[in-house]
Structure formats: C-alpha cells, structure tokens
Scaffold this motif. Structure first.
Motif, PDB file in Angstrom:
ATOM      1  N   ILE A  62      89.480 -38.152  60.036  1.00 27.04           N
ATOM      2  CA  ILE A  62      90.755 -37.681  60.577  1.00 27.04           C
ATOM      3  C   ILE A  62      91.791 -37.938  59.485  1.00 27.04           C
ATOM      4  O   ILE A  62      92.165 -39.089  59.230  1.00 27.04           O
ATOM      5  N   PRO A  63      92.230 -36.873  58.793  1.00 27.14           N
ATOM      6  CA  PRO A  63      93.178 -37.058  57.695  1.00 27.14           C
ATOM      7  C   PRO A  63      94.500 -37.675  58.144  1.00 27.14           C
ATOM      8  O   PRO A  63      95.038 -37.321  59.191  1.00 27.14           O
ATOM      9  N   TYR A  64      94.996 -38.612  57.325  1.00 25.05           N
ATOM     10  CA  TYR A  64      96.299 -39.235  57.582  1.00 25.05           C
ATOM     11  C   TYR A  64      97.408 -38.476  56.857  1.00 25.05           C
ATOM     12  O   TYR A  64      98.521 -38.387  57.342  1.00 25.05           O
ATOM     13  N   ILE A  65      97.064 -37.927  55.701  1.00 25.25           N
ATOM     14  CA  ILE A  65      98.020 -37.175  54.877  1.00 25.25           C
ATOM     15  C   ILE A  65      97.407 -35.813  54.579  1.00 25.25           C
ATOM     16  O   ILE A  65      96.212 -35.696  54.327  1.00 25.25           O
ATOM     17  N   PHE A  66      98.240 -34.792  54.612  1.00 26.85           N
ATOM     18  CA  PHE A  66      97.819 -33.464  54.172  1.00 26.85           C
ATOM     19  C   PHE A  66      98.519 -33.173  52.850  1.00 26.85           C
ATOM     20  O   PHE A  66      99.683 -33.506  52.678  1.00 26.85           O
ATOM     21  N   GLU A  84     102.237 -34.610  53.177  1.00 26.69           N
ATOM     22  CA  GLU A  84     102.858 -34.689  54.501  1.00 26.69           C
ATOM     23  C   GLU A  84     101.950 -35.468  55.435  1.00 26.69           C
ATOM     24  O   GLU A  84     100.745 -35.220  55.493  1.00 26.69           O
ATOM     25  N   LYS A  85     102.552 -36.393  56.160  1.00 25.47           N
ATOM     26  CA  LYS A  85     101.796 -37.205  57.119  1.00 25.47           C
ATOM     27  C   LYS A  85     101.329 -36.329  58.274  1.00 25.47           C
ATOM     28  O   LYS A  85     102.065 -35.460  58.738  1.00 25.47           O
ATOM     29  N   ASN A  86     100.104 -36.560  58.720  1.00 26.12           N
ATOM     30  CA  ASN A  86      99.547 -35.852  59.875  1.00 26.12           C
ATOM     31  C   ASN A  86     100.316 -36.318  61.118  1.00 26.12           C
ATOM     32  O   ASN A  86     100.183 -37.464  61.538  1.00 26.12           O
ATOM     33  N   PRO A  87     101.131 -35.446  61.716  1.00 27.90           N
ATOM     34  CA  PRO A  87     101.953 -35.871  62.857  1.00 27.90           C
ATOM     35  C   PRO A  87     101.139 -36.219  64.103  1.00 27.90           C
ATOM     36  O   PRO A  87     101.631 -36.889  65.001  1.00 27.90           O
ATOM     37  N   LYS A  88      99.882 -35.762  64.167  1.00 28.04           N
ATOM     38  CA  LYS A  88      99.045 -36.010  65.345  1.00 28.04           C
ATOM     39  C   LYS A  88      97.951 -37.027  65.059  1.00 28.04           C
ATOM     40  O   LYS A  88      96.972 -37.112  65.796  1.00 28.04           O
ATOM     41  N   LEU A 146      86.465 -45.034  60.085  1.00 28.34           N
ATOM     42  CA  LEU A 146      87.410 -43.920  60.158  1.00 28.34           C
ATOM     43  C   LEU A 146      87.902 -43.619  58.750  1.00 28.34           C
ATOM     44  O   LEU A 146      88.581 -44.436  58.142  1.00 28.34           O
ATOM     45  N   ASP A 147      87.529 -42.466  58.244  1.00 28.28           N
ATOM     46  CA  ASP A 147      87.908 -42.031  56.905  1.00 28.28           C
ATOM     47  C   ASP A 147      89.161 -41.174  57.042  1.00 28.28           C
ATOM     48  O   ASP A 147      89.133 -40.135  57.697  1.00 28.28           O
ATOM     49  N   VAL A 148      90.272 -41.608  56.432  1.00 26.97           N
ATOM     50  CA  VAL A 148      91.549 -40.907  56.611  1.00 26.97           C
ATOM     51  C   VAL A 148      91.895 -40.017  55.415  1.00 26.97           C
ATOM     52  O   VAL A 148      93.021 -39.546  55.302  1.00 26.97           O
ATOM     53  N   ARG A 149      90.898 -39.778  54.541  1.00 26.77           N
ATOM     54  CA  ARG A 149      91.132 -38.868  53.419  1.00 26.77           C
ATOM     55  C   ARG A 149      91.174 -37.423  53.926  1.00 26.77           C
ATOM     56  O   ARG A 149      90.824 -37.137  55.069  1.00 26.77           O
ATOM     57  N   THR A 150      91.564 -36.520  53.039  1.00 29.64           N
ATOM     58  CA  THR A 150      91.594 -35.100  53.415  1.00 29.64           C
ATOM     59  C   THR A 150      90.170 -34.606  53.652  1.00 29.64           C
ATOM     60  O   THR A 150      89.201 -35.227  53.211  1.00 29.64           O
ATOM     61  N   VAL A 151      90.050 -33.474  54.317  1.00 28.82           N
ATOM     62  CA  VAL A 151      88.743 -32.881  54.589  1.00 28.82           C
ATOM     63  C   VAL A 151      88.029 -32.583  53.267  1.00 28.82           C
ATOM     64  O   VAL A 151      86.827 -32.834  53.129  1.00 28.82           O
ATOM     65  N   ASP A 152      88.757 -32.065  52.275  1.00 33.93           N
ATOM     66  CA  ASP A 152      88.148 -31.778  50.965  1.00 33.93           C
ATOM     67  C   ASP A 152      87.586 -33.044  50.330  1.00 33.93           C
ATOM     68  O   ASP A 152      86.469 -33.047  49.815  1.00 33.93           O
ATOM     69  N   GLU A 153      88.364 -34.135  50.354  1.00 40.08           N
ATOM     70  CA  GLU A 153      87.883 -35.407  49.792  1.00 40.08           C
ATOM     71  C   GLU A 153      86.642 -35.886  50.551  1.00 40.08           C
ATOM     72  O   GLU A 153      85.656 -36.300  49.948  1.00 40.08           O
ATOM     73  N   PHE A 154      86.716 -35.828  51.869  1.00 41.00           N
ATOM     74  CA  PHE A 154      85.623 -36.273  52.725  1.00 41.00           C
ATOM     75  C   PHE A 154      84.345 -35.487  52.433  1.00 41.00           C
ATOM     76  O   PHE A 154      83.258 -36.049  52.343  1.00 41.00           O
ATOM     77  N   ASN A 155      84.489 -34.165  52.283  1.00 46.70           N
ATOM     78  CA  ASN A 155      83.329 -33.306  52.074  1.00 46.70           C
ATOM     79  C   ASN A 155      82.630 -33.548  50.736  1.00 46.70           C
ATOM     80  O   ASN A 155      81.482 -33.172  50.565  1.00 46.70           O
TER      81      ASN A 155
END
Length: 129
Positions: free
Chosen positions: A49-53, A60-64, A30-39
C-alpha cells in the motif's frame, strides 16, 4: 493530542534481523513503496500500500493510506512497515500508530538493508512467451 504522538519517538524501529525473526513469528509486512518499486522485488507475503505517489507535480502523500491499510489489517495485528530506506515507512508507521494501530513497527534501513544482508526477496517472474 500530545506532541510526542507526532514524533518519531512514538514509533518503534527495528533492524532487518529483528524483522526477519518477527516475520517468522507471524508479523505481517506492509511495504509502503510505490507499486513500481514493489514490482521490482519485495519481501515474501508482503502487502503493498503506497504511502507516497510520485506524480508530475512531485511526491504526494496517499490521502487514503490509513483507510486502505484498515481494509487489510486490523488495529491489533502485528505489522512491520518498510520502504526503500526507512524514511517513508517511519512516517507511515507514525500515521498508523496515531490511527490506533497498537503493534506497528518501522523497519530501519528498509528494503535496501534487507538486500544488503542477503535476505530472501521475491523478484518478478518473466512472463512466458
């Protein structure tokens, strides 16, 4: 809830060599980096699934986050959680452990350590023109 559950002591951190072995034995990544980092590059078969936006207001923490992980992983799944350096993933793993994920582990050193060790990553393909 005991204070220990909210400390990093409740989370098992494993190094990238151990993660490589765990991945070959069926653990999910499970990679919790942002979508940009992941890509820009990630481990093969990683779930993102990003943990922080990163927002104009700051981080900001991903509330979901836990809810989104629950849609793709069961609480009995063996999961390794990683980010860029190991800090976000430690917090994300704590949240998952506190939510009842029994076999969630943090990848120490994160994606940066994975790259430093020369392990295989999936990089973006250039779109054919």
């Amino acid at each position: 809830m005991s204070p220990t559950l909210w400390s990093s002591e409740a989370v098992e951190t494993v190094d990238v060599h151990a993660v490589k072995r765990l991945m070959s034995s069926g653990h999910r990544y499970l990679d919790v980096r942002t979508v940009d980092e992941f890509n820009k590059g990630h481990l093969k078969n990683a779930i993102n699934i990003p943990y922080i936006f990163f927002t104009p207001q700051g981080r900001e923490k991903n509330p979901k986050f836990v809810e989104q992980v629950s849609l793709v992983c069961n609480k009995d799944d063996h999961i390794v959680v990683g980010c860029q350096s190991g800090m976000r993933s430690l917090k994300a793993t704590m949240d998952l452990v506190n939510a009842g994920f029994k076999h969630a582990k943090n990848m120490g050193g994160g994606y940066a350590a994975w790259l430093e060790n020369g392990f295989v990553v999936k990089k973006p393909q250039e779109e054919p023109k």
